[in-house]
Design a protein around this motif. Structure first.
Motif, short mmCIF file in Angstrom:
data_model
loop_
_atom_site.label_atom_id
_atom_site.label_comp_id
_atom_site.label_asym_id
_atom_site.label_seq_id
_atom_site.Cartn_x
_atom_site.Cartn_y
_atom_site.Cartn_z
N TYR A 1 -32.76 20.52 -5.72
CA TYR A 1 -31.39 20.98 -5.92
C TYR A 1 -30.42 19.92 -5.42
O TYR A 1 -30.58 19.40 -4.33
CB TYR A 1 -31.16 22.31 -5.17
CG TYR A 1 -32.10 23.38 -5.63
CD1 TYR A 1 -33.38 23.49 -5.09
CD2 TYR A 1 -31.75 24.25 -6.65
CE1 TYR A 1 -34.26 24.44 -5.53
CE2 TYR A 1 -32.62 25.21 -7.08
CZ TYR A 1 -33.88 25.31 -6.52
OH TYR A 1 -34.74 26.26 -6.97
N TYR A 2 -29.41 19.62 -6.24
CA TYR A 2 -28.37 18.67 -5.88
C TYR A 2 -27.07 19.46 -5.76
O TYR A 2 -26.64 20.09 -6.71
CB TYR A 2 -28.20 17.60 -6.96
CG TYR A 2 -29.27 16.55 -6.93
CD1 TYR A 2 -30.58 16.84 -7.29
CD2 TYR A 2 -28.97 15.25 -6.55
CE1 TYR A 2 -31.56 15.88 -7.28
CE2 TYR A 2 -29.95 14.28 -6.53
CZ TYR A 2 -31.24 14.59 -6.90
OH TYR A 2 -32.20 13.62 -6.87
N CYS A 3 -26.44 19.42 -4.62
CA CYS A 3 -25.22 20.18 -4.41
C CYS A 3 -24.04 19.24 -4.19
O CYS A 3 -24.23 18.08 -3.83
CB CYS A 3 -25.36 21.09 -3.20
SG CYS A 3 -26.60 22.37 -3.42
N ALA B 1 -25.09 28.35 -3.12
CA ALA B 1 -25.32 27.45 -4.25
C ALA B 1 -26.79 27.39 -4.59
O ALA B 1 -27.18 27.41 -5.76
CB ALA B 1 -24.79 26.06 -3.94
N TRP B 2 -27.66 27.33 -3.57
CA TRP B 2 -29.10 27.30 -3.85
C TRP B 2 -29.53 28.59 -4.53
O TRP B 2 -30.20 28.58 -5.56
CB TRP B 2 -29.89 27.14 -2.56
CG TRP B 2 -31.35 27.42 -2.79
CD1 TRP B 2 -32.26 26.63 -3.39
CD2 TRP B 2 -32.03 28.64 -2.48
NE1 TRP B 2 -33.48 27.27 -3.47
CE2 TRP B 2 -33.37 28.49 -2.92
CE3 TRP B 2 -31.65 29.83 -1.86
CZ2 TRP B 2 -34.30 29.50 -2.75
CZ3 TRP B 2 -32.59 30.83 -1.70
CH2 TRP B 2 -33.89 30.66 -2.14
N CYS C 1 -27.03 24.43 -8.08
CA CYS C 1 -27.33 23.06 -7.70
C CYS C 1 -28.63 22.58 -8.29
O CYS C 1 -29.33 21.75 -7.70
CB CYS C 1 -27.37 22.93 -6.18
SG CYS C 1 -25.77 23.26 -5.43
#
Length: 231
Positions: free
Chosen positions: A43-45, A61-62, A67
């Protein structure tokens, strides 16, 4: 009549064309852009979520999938190392940091935006310890997500060292339960005969909630507490 070789070539062309269509790519001005697929193991946030790598923004967000890493259709072999401070997390990181059986509240957590996050799973309970002071620290706020169908009880222990019934009945502390929109769902400001406890609130799988422990203005001294959330 089509020869065997021509038939094989036709199948190869058809296969390549199908692959290009499936991935949304191909040559020519009229070709649609390459399809973006999601890689769900990483995951990219946004960078802002990582000012506090264990903060509520990152947790939400996860869980909601905001993300997910975007990749092209073909598998990308350049998988980065897990690096939460720079925006990469995995399920092991989630499990170690947001699914827990004990938690020490940490400041600042007096506002909804500062809430300390955790994830509540079936057959799990969470013990949270903290301290409030009417003069300088009037609330501790936690954010949690239900991961599964769970019937929970939420209560303050009678003392920080005694968590058997009866529940806390003192005059200084009370609980508030909010939904994700910060709408108050329930409060023990006027406690029931059982004390400061929520028994069987209607909480839903995948939904986020806020839980606040508050101290009354009239409290004369700092108050330590232990909060229990269990199914």
């Amino acid at each position: 009549m089509m020869t065997h070789l021509a038939f094989v070539i036709r199948l190869m062309v058809l296969g390549v064309s199908t692959l290009l269509v499936a991935c949304g790519g191909g040559d020519g001005d009229s070709a649609p852009p390459a399809k973006i697929c999601t890689e769900t193991s990483l995951y990219y946030c946004p960078a802002s979520a990582f000012n506090d790598p264990f903060g509520i923004a990152l947790t939400i967000a996860w869980y909601t999938g905001q993300c997910t890493r975007e990749v092209f259709c073909q598998e990308d072999g350049n998988v980065p190392e897990v690096d939460p401070e720079n925006g990469v997390i995995d399920d092991d990181f989630i499990s170690k940091n947001w699914t827990t059986q004990s938690l020490q509240e940490s400041e600042p957590n007096n506002e909804f935006e500062q809430a300390t996050p955790f994830i509540l799973k079936p057959s799990n309970g969470v013990l949270i310890t903290g301290e409030l002071d009417a003069a300088s620290d009037q609330a501790d706020i936690f954010a949690f997500i239900m991961d599964g169908e769970i019937t929970v009880s939420i209560y303050l222990c009678s003392t920080p060292s005694t968590c058997t019934q009866p529940f806390y009945n003192g005059p200084d502390l009370y609980l508030e339960l909010y939904n994700a929109n910060e709408v108050l769902l329930d409060s023990t400001e006027t406690p029931s005969e059982l004390g400061h406890v929520f028994t069987g609130p209607q909480l839903f799988d995948g939904e986020q909630y806020f839980l606040a422990v508050r101290i009354r203005d009239a409290a004369m001294a700092a108050q330590k507490y232990k909060l229990v959330i269990t199914d």
